[in-house]
Write a protein that holds these residues in place. Structure first.
Motif: not given
Ligand code: UD1
Length: 357
Positions: A165-168, A249-251, A273-275
């Protein structure tokens, strides 16, 4: 153009579908997406909140059921097939994509019967039942992990990765700097929470007593264990935000110095993706132990840590966490390695491939 995305049940199937919907809608404001799922899947709870239209059909699994229940399940699927035909006649999609989960089977079969271009996306190296069946009937099978191609007809698979998802993706770019003193731990057990992780963390608290002032914990428990886990942190005097489900989940990823979680395919895609540095505790009953293989694909590249449930105890978990909290250089190296394994353009590749066919 109009696209139907069918399936769900769990977040691991639904969220890649949402990522594909975002990509498809961003291409042209006139594009339309309709999700099709079941009333008992995560889609029924989440999609209306996110503003996506959802049509419900009747569908259920057959795995592990006795004969009477299998017959009932087959009847539900047949009814779901009739409902799917009606939905497709009304929405008139140009494209249909199954993302796994029960609802994808009757819908994609109905679409094929009506001559609508159909595709599936498989998140795991070991496909679920619905996708194994549908692979024979669709134009293309989009896969996320090596090994999955062996389950589908030759020349029909395309390695795309698992859409995020883009937000992530954006959350990663905006991620917060590591706070100087505090150490943030994100704990979650896939989309439904994990009882075994919850109890292991509770058992670990006495061993983490010495670092409790430093720890900031965000813990997703699933529906059943929320009160149990919240009370345990309170009794032991730890600062923890406890919820049954994390909407953002992004935050949560952005703030985390270390993650403890299961190893579902979509979790893995997001972690890379978030490393993020992550201690994986795979769900041991997933088909063909695929969560362990998912976790090992990172651990073997120095991109994460693994505790299998057979070895899991509060003490073992605490020991691993304490070791990593004291070694920021090692954490930073693992974060870099995880990030190097990310596949960030999966949604784009899938949407382009569907529109080309
Ligand atoms: C027990 C089981 O068989 N699980 C399967 C299921 O996992 P599950 O549904 O748990 O899915 P994953 O672990 O792959 O993904 C979890 C998804 O839920 C999101 N999330 C999670 C917690 C939360 O509080 N908020 C939130 O939004 C995550 O950001 C992620 O997008 O589907 C995956 C993909 O097919 C499989 O690999 C898993 O093996």
């Amino acid at each position: 153009m109009r696209l139907v995305i069918a399936g769900g049940g769990t977040g691991g199937h639904l969220f890649p579908g949402i990522a594909i919907a975002e990509e498809f809608l961003a291409l042209n404001p006139a594009n339309e997406v309709l999700f099709v799922g079941t009333s008992h899947g995560i889609e029924a709870r989440l999609l209306p909140k996110l503003g996506y239209p959802l049509a419900l059909i009747s569908a259920s699994g057959v795995k592990g059921l006795g004969t009477a229940k299998k017959v009932l399940s087959a009847a539900r699927m047949l009814y779901g097939y009739a409902q799917s035909r009606k939905i497709l006649k009304e929405f008139k999609p140009d494209l249909v994509l199954g993302v796994g989960g029960y609802a994808s089977a009757p819908l994609v079969m109905a679409a094929r019967g009506m001559g609508i271009k159909s595709f599936i996306h498989e998140q795991n190296a070991f496909p679920g039942l619905a996708n194994k069946l549908l692979g024979r009937f669709v134009e293309r099978v989009f896969i996320s992990m090596k090994g999955a191609e062996g389950f589908f007809p030759k020349n029909r698979t395309l390695m795309t990765g698992n859409p995020i998802r883009k937000e992530i993706l954006w959350g990663f770019q905006e991620r917060q700097q590591r706070a100087t003193e505090a150490f943030s731990l994100l704990i979650f057990g896939g989309s439904a929470g994990a009882h075994r992780i919850n109890t292991a963390v509770i058992e670990a608290l006495p061993f983490l007593e010495g670092v409790k002032e430093k720890l900031r914990i965000t813990h997703q428990t699933g529906e059943k264990d929320q009160a149990l886990v919240r009370d345990a942190y309170r009794a032991a005097g730890f600062q923890a935000q406890v919820s049954s489900f994390i909407d953002n989940m992004s935050t949560a990823y952005g703030a985390a110095d270390l993650v403890v979680c299961r190893a579902g395919a979509t979790t893995i895609a997001e972690i890379t993706a978030c490393g993020k540095a992550c201690v994986f505790i795979p769900f041991p009953y997933a088909t063909d132990d695929h969560q362990r293989k998912n976790a090992e694909s990172l651990v073997n590249e120095g991109a994460g840590f693994l505790i299998v449930e057979d070895d899991l105890s509060g003490e073992v978990l605490a020991k691993q966490l304490l070791e990593l909290m004291e070694d920021p250089k090692r954490l930073a190296a693992v974060e870099r390695n995880a990030r190097s394994l990310a596949q960030l353009d999966a949604a784009q590749v899938i949407v382009t491939a569907m529109m080309e066919k």
